[in-house]
Design a protein around this motif. Structure first.
Motif, mmCIF file in Angstrom:
data_model
loop_
_atom_site.group_PDB
_atom_site.id
_atom_site.type_symbol
_atom_site.label_atom_id
_atom_site.label_comp_id
_atom_site.label_asym_id
_atom_site.label_seq_id
_atom_site.Cartn_x
_atom_site.Cartn_y
_atom_site.Cartn_z
ATOM 1 N N PRO A 58 0.811 -1.231 0.000
ATOM 2 C CA PRO A 58 0.000 0.000 0.000
ATOM 3 C C PRO A 58 0.841 1.275 0.000
ATOM 4 O O PRO A 58 0.396 2.300 -0.504
ATOM 5 C CB PRO A 58 -0.810 -0.126 1.289
ATOM 6 C CG PRO A 58 -0.888 -1.585 1.553
ATOM 7 C CD PRO A 58 0.422 -2.144 1.087
ATOM 8 N N ALA A 59 2.052 1.208 0.561
ATOM 9 C CA ALA A 59 2.924 2.380 0.570
ATOM 10 C C ALA A 59 3.754 2.490 -0.700
ATOM 11 O O ALA A 59 4.420 3.504 -0.924
ATOM 12 C CB ALA A 59 3.848 2.335 1.789
ATOM 13 N N GLY A 60 3.735 1.459 -1.546
ATOM 14 C CA GLY A 60 4.492 1.479 -2.790
ATOM 15 C C GLY A 60 5.974 1.248 -2.629
ATOM 16 O O GLY A 60 6.738 1.389 -3.580
ATOM 17 N N ASP A 61 6.419 0.868 -1.410
ATOM 18 C CA ASP A 61 7.851 0.699 -1.173
ATOM 19 C C ASP A 61 8.313 -0.747 -1.244
ATOM 20 O O ASP A 61 9.510 -1.024 -1.257
ATOM 21 C CB ASP A 61 8.229 1.286 0.188
ATOM 22 C CG ASP A 61 7.475 0.631 1.341
ATOM 23 O OD1 ASP A 61 6.406 0.017 1.100
ATOM 24 O OD2 ASP A 61 7.944 0.721 2.487
ATOM 25 N N LYS A 62 7.370 -1.694 -1.300
ATOM 26 C CA LYS A 62 7.713 -3.113 -1.351
ATOM 27 C C LYS A 62 6.888 -3.801 -2.428
ATOM 28 O O LYS A 62 5.814 -3.326 -2.815
ATOM 29 C CB LYS A 62 7.481 -3.790 -0.002
ATOM 30 C CG LYS A 62 8.415 -3.303 1.102
ATOM 31 C CD LYS A 62 8.137 -4.040 2.405
ATOM 32 C CE LYS A 62 9.156 -3.655 3.468
ATOM 33 N NZ LYS A 62 9.139 -2.218 3.760
ATOM 34 N N VAL A 63 7.415 -4.936 -2.895
ATOM 35 C CA VAL A 63 6.716 -5.729 -3.909
ATOM 36 C C VAL A 63 6.734 -7.191 -3.489
ATOM 37 O O VAL A 63 7.789 -7.735 -3.145
ATOM 38 C CB VAL A 63 7.389 -5.581 -5.292
ATOM 39 C CG1 VAL A 63 6.836 -6.594 -6.281
ATOM 40 C CG2 VAL A 63 7.209 -4.165 -5.828
ATOM 41 N N LEU A 64 5.574 -7.813 -3.509
ATOM 42 C CA LEU A 64 5.466 -9.261 -3.355
ATOM 43 C C LEU A 64 5.517 -9.899 -4.736
ATOM 44 O O LEU A 64 4.997 -9.339 -5.707
ATOM 45 C CB LEU A 64 4.139 -9.641 -2.701
ATOM 46 C CG LEU A 64 3.942 -9.355 -1.216
ATOM 47 C CD1 LEU A 64 2.474 -9.541 -0.858
ATOM 48 C CD2 LEU A 64 4.813 -10.274 -0.370
ATOM 49 N N TYR A 65 6.111 -11.076 -4.840
ATOM 50 C CA TYR A 65 6.093 -11.788 -6.113
ATOM 51 C C TYR A 65 6.374 -13.265 -5.870
ATOM 52 O O TYR A 65 6.798 -13.663 -4.776
ATOM 53 C CB TYR A 65 7.105 -11.197 -7.095
ATOM 54 C CG TYR A 65 8.562 -11.391 -6.721
ATOM 55 C CD1 TYR A 65 9.328 -12.397 -7.316
ATOM 56 C CD2 TYR A 65 9.187 -10.560 -5.791
ATOM 57 C CE1 TYR A 65 10.671 -12.573 -6.994
ATOM 58 C CE2 TYR A 65 10.520 -10.725 -5.461
ATOM 59 C CZ TYR A 65 11.258 -11.735 -6.060
ATOM 60 O OH TYR A 65 12.580 -11.908 -5.737
ATOM 61 N N VAL B 246 6.866 -17.401 -2.421
ATOM 62 C CA VAL B 246 6.608 -15.969 -2.364
ATOM 63 C C VAL B 246 7.792 -15.244 -1.732
ATOM 64 O O VAL B 246 8.323 -15.661 -0.697
ATOM 65 C CB VAL B 246 5.321 -15.683 -1.568
ATOM 66 C CG1 VAL B 246 5.146 -14.186 -1.335
ATOM 67 C CG2 VAL B 246 4.106 -16.238 -2.310
ATOM 68 N N PHE B 247 8.195 -14.155 -2.380
ATOM 69 C CA PHE B 247 9.257 -13.283 -1.874
ATOM 70 C C PHE B 247 8.704 -11.880 -1.675
ATOM 71 O O PHE B 247 7.729 -11.491 -2.320
ATOM 72 C CB PHE B 247 10.422 -13.225 -2.862
ATOM 73 C CG PHE B 247 11.298 -14.443 -2.881
ATOM 74 C CD1 PHE B 247 12.560 -14.432 -2.293
ATOM 75 C CD2 PHE B 247 10.868 -15.620 -3.490
ATOM 76 C CE1 PHE B 247 13.370 -15.560 -2.314
ATOM 77 C CE2 PHE B 247 11.665 -16.754 -3.525
ATOM 78 C CZ PHE B 247 12.933 -16.723 -2.926
ATOM 79 N N VAL B 248 9.354 -11.120 -0.805
ATOM 80 C CA VAL B 248 9.048 -9.696 -0.647
ATOM 81 C C VAL B 248 10.327 -8.925 -0.939
ATOM 82 O O VAL B 248 11.405 -9.262 -0.448
ATOM 83 C CB VAL B 248 8.482 -9.380 0.753
ATOM 84 C CG1 VAL B 248 9.445 -9.776 1.857
ATOM 85 C CG2 VAL B 248 8.107 -7.907 0.856
ATOM 86 N N LEU B 249 10.207 -7.891 -1.793
ATOM 87 C CA LEU B 249 11.364 -7.130 -2.267
ATOM 88 C C LEU B 249 11.197 -5.668 -1.903
ATOM 89 O O LEU B 249 10.110 -5.086 -2.069
ATOM 90 C CB LEU B 249 11.493 -7.306 -3.776
ATOM 91 C CG LEU B 249 12.601 -6.566 -4.520
ATOM 92 C CD1 LEU B 249 13.131 -7.418 -5.668
ATOM 93 C CD2 LEU B 249 12.098 -5.224 -5.083
ATOM 94 N N GLN C 204 16.663 -5.244 -2.135
ATOM 95 C CA GLN C 204 16.913 -6.402 -1.278
ATOM 96 C C GLN C 204 15.629 -7.215 -1.148
ATOM 97 O O GLN C 204 14.536 -6.652 -1.134
ATOM 98 C CB GLN C 204 17.391 -5.953 0.102
ATOM 99 C CG GLN C 204 18.711 -5.197 0.084
ATOM 100 C CD GLN C 204 19.850 -6.049 -0.440
ATOM 101 O OE1 GLN C 204 20.096 -7.147 0.053
ATOM 102 N NE2 GLN C 204 20.561 -5.536 -1.442
ATOM 103 N N ARG C 205 15.748 -8.524 -1.030
ATOM 104 C CA ARG C 205 14.558 -9.378 -0.979
ATOM 105 C C ARG C 205 14.749 -10.485 0.049
ATOM 106 O O ARG C 205 15.870 -10.796 0.456
ATOM 107 C CB ARG C 205 14.294 -9.993 -2.355
ATOM 108 C CG ARG C 205 15.411 -10.901 -2.814
ATOM 109 C CD ARG C 205 15.303 -11.279 -4.276
ATOM 110 N NE ARG C 205 16.407 -12.158 -4.650
ATOM 111 C CZ ARG C 205 16.405 -13.472 -4.472
ATOM 112 N NH1 ARG C 205 15.349 -14.061 -3.942
ATOM 113 N NH2 ARG C 205 17.445 -14.206 -4.814
#
Length: 437
Positions: free
Chosen positions: A214-221, A231-234, A240-241
């Motif tokens: 929601p803050a646009g600072d992280k990406v799940l993929y 699933v990773f979080v970047l 960094q992930r």
């Protein structure tokens, strides 16, 4: 014929009034579902310092492109202008702009000092003969000139339409390169309009389904680097992930953040059964939300975080269901012909976008959250994976062409089904960010 002032209600070809006066002239006409774009003018912004000339031209052009690209506005070209804006503080000659039928006028000025850039602007309702709101200024660096232009366009859009803009936003997606039978995929990020692409991962492993926080600072993929989906979080800034911990013998995929960013909802396959789970972003034990022998995946939160929409074949075909954020009994909401998948809740909370497959064609569609008022916006060989603009006005999706030489591209379409256009080639799985801070 019915004529409506612009109301921009998502899902309807209607929009809310935005004139400066109660019955003011600044409006967008809609006749039997056809939008008559509002004529506007953006004279080249005034360069107030010697180094600012190119930035002034580029920012003016970007603002015009943003507004025209919505399909709601029509730019009056510079060659038709009677007045010339040479001083930001000079009074506006409304008669000259009325003469060329400009209903909205945007003026501005740009100054540069070293690496510092300042943009100031005003918006006018030409026929009412007055300014819309107050002038604003943005300060930043010269390498951020595109963001500043998008910010100005967002403000202009909001003052005229009465709703939030979406130009100062980004899209994370899967970049695809190479032949169809050996396609290399990596995560990438770009401006909403396809410009300024940066890569977040290499192409050593298959990556799927990136989703912004929601803050646009992280990406799940989802990544296959271990040989199985996980699933990773970047972190977008540092790139960094880290992996979200899997229990041994399980696979995880189709992740999405909760509206407050504290949780992740995803599918986990264990012992051949796929269900939906939630877990804290910072780790912990997953909480099982569904319990069915069916395949249940593609979960998406409602904006208030109280519900989750997902796809399941528990009825025998792929359909859409809504359940409480804590799991429990789910209600089926899709009942049309064909199969439904990849549901995504609108930021406004009133619509759900989805992919539909029926009679050999794929569609992007929207429906009310109870499944009513289903409308299909697109149709092609393969359209899938919708994502919403931050204001709920536009949907971006993947379109793939058939054949050995076919490829994936990103397209966008207005929620009314208008203004279909290509955004980027060699790309799939888009996810729109919130407006940048």
């Amino acid at each position: 014929m019915t004529r409506l002032l612009i109301t921009l209600l998502a899902g309807l070809v209607m929009f809310s009034q935005v004139a400066t006066a109660q019955n003011g002239p600044l409006r967008i006409e809609i006749t039997d579902g056809v939008v008559e774009p509002l004529p506007f003018a953006v004279p080249n912004f005034v360069a107030e310092t010697g180094q600012a000339s190119q930035y002034a031209r580029d920012i003016s052009l970007l603002i015009s492109t943003d507004l025209s690209g919505t399909g709601l506005f029509r730019e009056i070209p510079a060659k038709a202008h009677i007045s010339k804006i040479t001083n930001f503080s000079s009074p506006v000659q409304y008669a000259d702009w009325k003469a060329i039928n400009a209903q909205a006028l945007v003026t501005g000025a740009v100054s540069v000092s070293g690496n510092n850039l300042e943009v100031k602007f005003r918006v006018y309702d030409v026929f009412a003969g007055q300014e819309l709101g107050s002038g604003l200024r943005f300060k930043g660096t010269t390498d951020g000139w595109r963001r500043m232009g998008h910010k100005v366009a967002d403000e202009v859009y909001s003052r005229i339409t009465g709703e939030g803009g979406y130009f100062d936003s980004r899209v994370v997606f899967v970049s695809e390169m190479g032949p169809k039978n050996d396609r290399k995929k990596r995560l990438a990020i770009m401006d909403y309009d396809g410009a300024d692409i940066h890569y977040l991962t290499d192409s050593s492993s298959i990556v799927l389904a990136p989703r912004f926080s929601p803050a646009g600072d992280k990406v799940l993929y989802t990544s296959y680097e271990t040989g199985f989906p996980q699933v990773f979080v970047l972190d977008v800034g540092s790139v960094q992930r880290r992996a979200l911990q899997n229990q041994k013998g399980t696979m995880s995929f189709a992740p999405r953040f909760s509206p407050d960013g504290s949780k992740v909802v995803m599918s986990i396959t264990e012992n051949g059964n796929t269900d939906i789970y939630s877990m804290a972003v910072n780790g912990g034990s997953p909480q099982r939300l569904t319990s069915s022998p069916a395949i249940e995946t593609a979960p998406s939160f409602s904006p208030d975080g109280s519900k989750i929409v997902f796809e399941s074949d528990r009825s025998g075909t792929q359909q859409l269901y809504v359940m409480s954020v804590n799991g429990g009994e789910a209600k089926r909401i899709s009942f049309g012909q064909g199969r439904y998948g990849t549901p995504v809740w609108s930021p406004r909370g009133d619509l759900i976008a989805f992919t539909k497959q029926n009679k050999g064609r794929f569609h992007i569609g929207v429906m009310r959250t109870d499944g009513s008022e289903e409308r299909l916006l697109t149709a092609s060989f393969l359209d899938e994976g919708p994502t919403w603009a931050p204001n709920g006005r536009v949907i971006m999706f993947t379109r793939e062409t058939q054949g050995a030489s076919g490829g994936a591209s990103l397209y966008s379409v207005d929620v009314s089904g208008r203004n279909l256009k290509k955004v980027a080639n060699g790309a799939s799985d888009p996810a729109w960010s919130p407006l940048q801070k």
